[in-house]
Design a protein around this motif. Structure first.
Motif, PDB file in Angstrom:
ATOM      1  N   ARG A  52      23.459  22.786  14.285  1.00  0.00           N
ATOM      2  CA  ARG A  52      24.845  22.843  13.812  1.00  0.00           C
ATOM      3  C   ARG A  52      25.160  21.665  12.906  1.00  0.00           C
ATOM      4  O   ARG A  52      25.851  21.809  11.883  1.00  0.00           O
ATOM      5  CB  ARG A  52      25.793  22.861  15.008  1.00  0.00           C
ATOM      6  N   GLN A  53      24.643  20.492  13.259  1.00  0.00           N
ATOM      7  CA  GLN A  53      24.896  19.314  12.433  1.00  0.00           C
ATOM      8  C   GLN A  53      24.214  19.438  11.066  1.00  0.00           C
ATOM      9  O   GLN A  53      24.763  18.983  10.056  1.00  0.00           O
ATOM     10  CB  GLN A  53      24.408  18.060  13.144  1.00  0.00           C
ATOM     11  N   LEU A  54      23.031  20.057  11.041  1.00  0.00           N
ATOM     12  CA  LEU A  54      22.319  20.204   9.772  1.00  0.00           C
ATOM     13  C   LEU A  54      23.159  20.942   8.738  1.00  0.00           C
ATOM     14  O   LEU A  54      23.272  20.518   7.584  1.00  0.00           O
ATOM     15  CB  LEU A  54      21.005  20.959   9.993  1.00  0.00           C
ATOM     16  N   PHE A  55      23.746  22.037   9.150  1.00  0.00           N
ATOM     17  CA  PHE A  55      24.451  22.902   8.198  1.00  0.00           C
ATOM     18  C   PHE A  55      25.960  22.697   8.206  1.00  0.00           C
ATOM     19  O   PHE A  55      26.673  23.384   7.471  1.00  0.00           O
ATOM     20  CB  PHE A  55      24.136  24.366   8.506  1.00  0.00           C
ATOM     21  N   GLY A  56      26.443  21.741   9.018  1.00  0.00           N
ATOM     22  CA  GLY A  56      27.880  21.547   9.075  1.00  0.00           C
ATOM     23  C   GLY A  56      28.354  20.165   8.690  1.00  0.00           C
ATOM     24  O   GLY A  56      29.322  20.025   7.937  1.00  0.00           O
ATOM     25  N   ASP A  57      27.678  19.115   9.166  1.00  0.00           N
ATOM     26  CA  ASP A  57      28.188  17.757   9.013  1.00  0.00           C
ATOM     27  C   ASP A  57      27.297  16.837   8.191  1.00  0.00           C
ATOM     28  O   ASP A  57      27.713  15.719   7.887  1.00  0.00           O
ATOM     29  CB  ASP A  57      28.392  17.127  10.403  1.00  0.00           C
ATOM     30  N   ASP A  58      26.076  17.254   7.858  1.00  0.00           N
ATOM     31  CA  ASP A  58      25.129  16.354   7.196  1.00  0.00           C
ATOM     32  C   ASP A  58      25.050  16.702   5.707  1.00  0.00           C
ATOM     33  O   ASP A  58      24.283  17.581   5.282  1.00  0.00           O
ATOM     34  CB  ASP A  58      23.750  16.478   7.846  1.00  0.00           C
ATOM     35  N   LEU A  65      15.910  12.043  -2.979  1.00  0.00           N
ATOM     36  CA  LEU A  65      15.979  12.346  -1.546  1.00  0.00           C
ATOM     37  C   LEU A  65      15.447  13.761  -1.317  1.00  0.00           C
ATOM     38  O   LEU A  65      16.197  14.706  -1.067  1.00  0.00           O
ATOM     39  CB  LEU A  65      17.409  12.215  -1.036  1.00  0.00           C
ATOM     40  N   PHE A  66      14.131  13.908  -1.410  1.00  0.00           N
ATOM     41  CA  PHE A  66      13.515  15.197  -1.177  1.00  0.00           C
ATOM     42  C   PHE A  66      13.579  15.542   0.311  1.00  0.00           C
ATOM     43  O   PHE A  66      13.876  14.710   1.159  1.00  0.00           O
ATOM     44  CB  PHE A  66      12.061  15.183  -1.648  1.00  0.00           C
ATOM     45  N   TYR A  67      13.288  16.785   0.601  1.00  0.00           N
ATOM     46  CA  TYR A  67      13.375  17.261   1.984  1.00  0.00           C
ATOM     47  C   TYR A  67      12.474  16.448   2.905  1.00  0.00           C
ATOM     48  O   TYR A  67      12.894  16.006   3.981  1.00  0.00           O
ATOM     49  CB  TYR A  67      12.979  18.737   2.033  1.00  0.00           C
ATOM     50  N   ALA A  68      11.223  16.231   2.490  1.00  0.00           N
ATOM     51  CA  ALA A  68      10.288  15.488   3.333  1.00  0.00           C
ATOM     52  C   ALA A  68      10.694  14.022   3.462  1.00  0.00           C
ATOM     53  O   ALA A  68      10.464  13.391   4.503  1.00  0.00           O
ATOM     54  CB  ALA A  68       8.877  15.586   2.765  1.00  0.00           C
ATOM     55  N   TYR A  71      21.560  16.033   4.135  1.00  0.00           N
ATOM     56  CA  TYR A  71      20.567  17.079   4.372  1.00  0.00           C
ATOM     57  C   TYR A  71      20.747  18.222   3.379  1.00  0.00           C
ATOM     58  O   TYR A  71      19.776  18.702   2.790  1.00  0.00           O
ATOM     59  CB  TYR A  71      20.674  17.608   5.797  1.00  0.00           C
ATOM     60  N   LEU A  72      21.973  18.675   3.186  1.00  0.00           N
ATOM     61  CA  LEU A  72      22.220  19.755   2.234  1.00  0.00           C
ATOM     62  C   LEU A  72      21.831  19.339   0.819  1.00  0.00           C
ATOM     63  O   LEU A  72      21.303  20.147   0.045  1.00  0.00           O
ATOM     64  CB  LEU A  72      23.686  20.171   2.299  1.00  0.00           C
ATOM     65  N   HIS A  73      22.081  18.060   0.504  1.00  0.00           N
ATOM     66  CA  HIS A  73      21.680  17.564  -0.820  1.00  0.00           C
ATOM     67  C   HIS A  73      20.166  17.575  -0.966  1.00  0.00           C
ATOM     68  O   HIS A  73      19.632  17.972  -2.026  1.00  0.00           O
ATOM     69  CB  HIS A  73      22.222  16.148  -1.034  1.00  0.00           C
ATOM     70  N   SER A  74      19.451  17.172   0.072  1.00  0.00           N
ATOM     71  CA  SER A  74      17.986  17.169   0.008  1.00  0.00           C
ATOM     72  C   SER A  74      17.445  18.587  -0.121  1.00  0.00           C
ATOM     73  O   SER A  74      16.456  18.814  -0.827  1.00  0.00           O
ATOM     74  CB  SER A  74      17.404  16.489   1.251  1.00  0.00           C
ATOM     75  N   MET A  75      18.098  19.542   0.520  1.00  0.00           N
ATOM     76  CA  MET A  75      17.668  20.933   0.396  1.00  0.00           C
ATOM     77  C   MET A  75      17.861  21.438  -1.031  1.00  0.00           C
ATOM     78  O   MET A  75      16.963  22.050  -1.623  1.00  0.00           O
ATOM     79  CB  MET A  75      18.447  21.810   1.381  1.00  0.00           C
ATOM     80  N   ARG A  76      19.037  21.183  -1.606  1.00  0.00           N
ATOM     81  CA  ARG A  76      19.295  21.622  -2.983  1.00  0.00           C
ATOM     82  C   ARG A  76      18.359  20.928  -3.966  1.00  0.00           C
ATOM     83  O   ARG A  76      17.844  21.562  -4.901  1.00  0.00           O
ATOM     84  CB  ARG A  76      20.760  21.352  -3.351  1.00  0.00           C
ATOM     85  N   LEU A  77      18.122  19.638  -3.768  1.00  0.00           N
ATOM     86  CA  LEU A  77      17.253  18.886  -4.665  1.00  0.00           C
ATOM     87  C   LEU A  77      15.827  19.427  -4.620  1.00  0.00           C
ATOM     88  O   LEU A  77      15.177  19.601  -5.662  1.00  0.00           O
ATOM     89  CB  LEU A  77      17.269  17.406  -4.288  1.00  0.00           C
TER      90      LEU A  77
END
Length: 328
Positions: free
Chosen positions: A90-96, A279-282, A99-105
Motif C-alpha cells: 500500500r505504501q509503494l503505490f500510495g505514499d512513496d 534514481l532507477f528502480y534497482a 518509488y513512483l518516480h523510480s518506476m517512471r524513470l
C-alpha cells in the motif's frame, strides 16, 4: 506311423493350451528390459543431480520464499520480522513518491535505451555480416564493450569521460562548444547512461550476425531480379526474416535494462541524483535495503519488479504473434 503334433486350443481364459499336455497355458518369454531397470537408471541420474537440486533449493527457492515472506513484514536486520500484511505494498503505490518516480524513470529508460541499442547492433551486424578481410578483428573490437559489461571500472571511466576535463568536452571544444559537466546536470545525466547502454551492443550484434547468415542468398537474388531496391529488400525481406532474432534480443534487453544498477549508481552521484535523475528502480531498492535497512519494504519492491517484468514479457509475447514471422 509318426505322431502328429498336438493342436493348440484356447482354454477358458483365452490362453493357448496344447492338447495332450499338462493343460497349463503356454507362457511366452517376455521381451524387453528387466522390471525396475528404468527406475534404477533414473535413480542413478537423480543421485548425480543431487548437488544441483540442493543448490537450486538453497540458493534460489528458499531465498525466494523468504523474500516473499519478508515483503509482508517490517524487518530492519536488527530485530525479528514483524508481520504487517499488505502495508508495504500500500505504501509503494500510495505514499512513496520516490518509488513512483523510480518506476517512471526506469520505464522511460527501457523504452528509449533498448530500441536504440538494438538499432545500433543491427546496423553493425549489417556492416560486419558480409565476408571481408579482417572481419574477425572488426567483430572482436565491436564485441569488446559488451564483454567488459557495465562494470564498476567501465562506469567510473564513463563518468570521467563526460565530466569536466573529460574526453567528450575536449572533443566538443574543437567545435567551440562550451565545457560542461554532463553527469552533474539532471537534464543530461540520463542520456549519458543511455549512451553507455548503446555502447554495449556487442552481444545482440553477434546474434544478429548469426541470424543474417541464415537468410538464404537466393531470396535476395530473387528480389533483385524483381527490381527491389535496398530499402524494399531491407523492410520486406531482412526485417521479417530476422524478426525472431529481433524478438529474442528485445526480450533480453528489456529484462537487463529493468535491472540497471551499476551505471546509474556510479555515473550519477551515488544516491540517485542529481535531483533524483538517476534514481532507477534497482537503485531505489538498494537504498531501501542497505541504507535505510528496510528489508521488508525492499522485498516488496523486488516482488513488484518481478510482477512488472512478467507483465511486460507477457505483452511482448502476445504482440509477437503480429510481427514475428517464423519459418511457416
Amino acid at each position: 506311423m509318426s505322431t502328429l503334433p498336438a493342436l493348440a486350443r484356447p482354454d477358458a481364459g483365452g490362453a493357448p493350451v496344447r492338447e495332450g499336455g499338462s493343460g497349463s497355458p503356454e507362457r511366452r518369454p517376455r521381451v524387453g528390459r528387466r522390471p525396475g531397470h528404468d527406475f534404477t537408471r533414473s535413480r542413478s541420474g537423480y543421485v548425480f543431480l543431487t548437488p544441483w537440486f540442493v543448490g537450486v533449493a538453497g540458493l534460489v527457492l528458499v531465498p525466494l520464499a523468504f523474500s516473499l515472506y519478508l515483503s509482508f513484514t517490517d524487518y530492519n536486520l536488527l530485530g525479528s520480522p514483524e508481520w504487517v500484511g499488505l502495508d508495504n505494498y500500500r505504501q509503494l503505490f500510495g505514499d512513496d513518491d520516490r518509488y513512483l518516480h523510480s518506476m517512471r524513470l526506469t520505464l522511460g529508460y527501457v523504452v528509449v535505451a533498448v530500441p536504440l541499442q538494438l538499432a545500433a547492433a543491427l546496423a553493425a551486424a549489417l556492416l560486419l555480416s558480409p565476408s571481408r578481410r579482417g572481419q574477425g578483428v572488426y567483430r572482436a573490437l565491436f564485441y569488446l564493450p559488451s564483454l567488459l559489461g557495465a562494470s564498476v571500472a567501465v562506469s567510473i571511466t564513463w563518468r570521467a569521460l563526460f565530466d569536466y576535463g573529460g574526453g567528450v568536452n575536449s572533443f566538443l571544444a574543437t567545435f567551440g562548444i562550451e565545457e560542461r559537466s554532463w553527469v552533474n546536470n539532471p537534464s543530461t545525466v540520463l542520456w549519458v547512461i543511455v549512451a553507455l547502454e548503446i555502447w554495449r551492443f556487442g552481444a545482440p550484434m553477434v546474434i544478429f550476425i548469426a541470424g543474417l547468415q541464415q537468410i538464404p542468398a537466393e531470396v535476395y537474388e530473387a528480389a533483385a531480379l524483381d527490381g527491389a531496391g535496398p530499402v524494399t529488400t531491407f523492410t520486406r525481406i531482412t526485417i521479417p526474416m530476422l524478426s525472431p532474432i529481433i524478438f529474442f534480443n528485445l526480450v533480453l534487453g528489456v529484462i537487463s535494462a529493468f535491472q540497471t544498477f551499476t551505471p546509474a549508481q556510479l555515473v550519477g552521484d551515488g544516491r540517485g541524483g542529481p535531483a533524483d535523475s538517476t534514481l532507477f528502480y534497482a537503485v531505489n531498492l538498494y537504498q531501501q535495503a542497505f541504507e535505510y535497512q528496510r528489508m521488508g519494504y525492499a522485498s516488496a519492491i523486488a516482488w513488484v519488479m518481478l510482477a512488472v517484468l512478467a507483465v511486460v514479457a507477457g505483452l511482448l509475447f502476445w504482440t509477437s504473434r503480429r510481427w514475428v514471422h517464423y519459418g511457416d
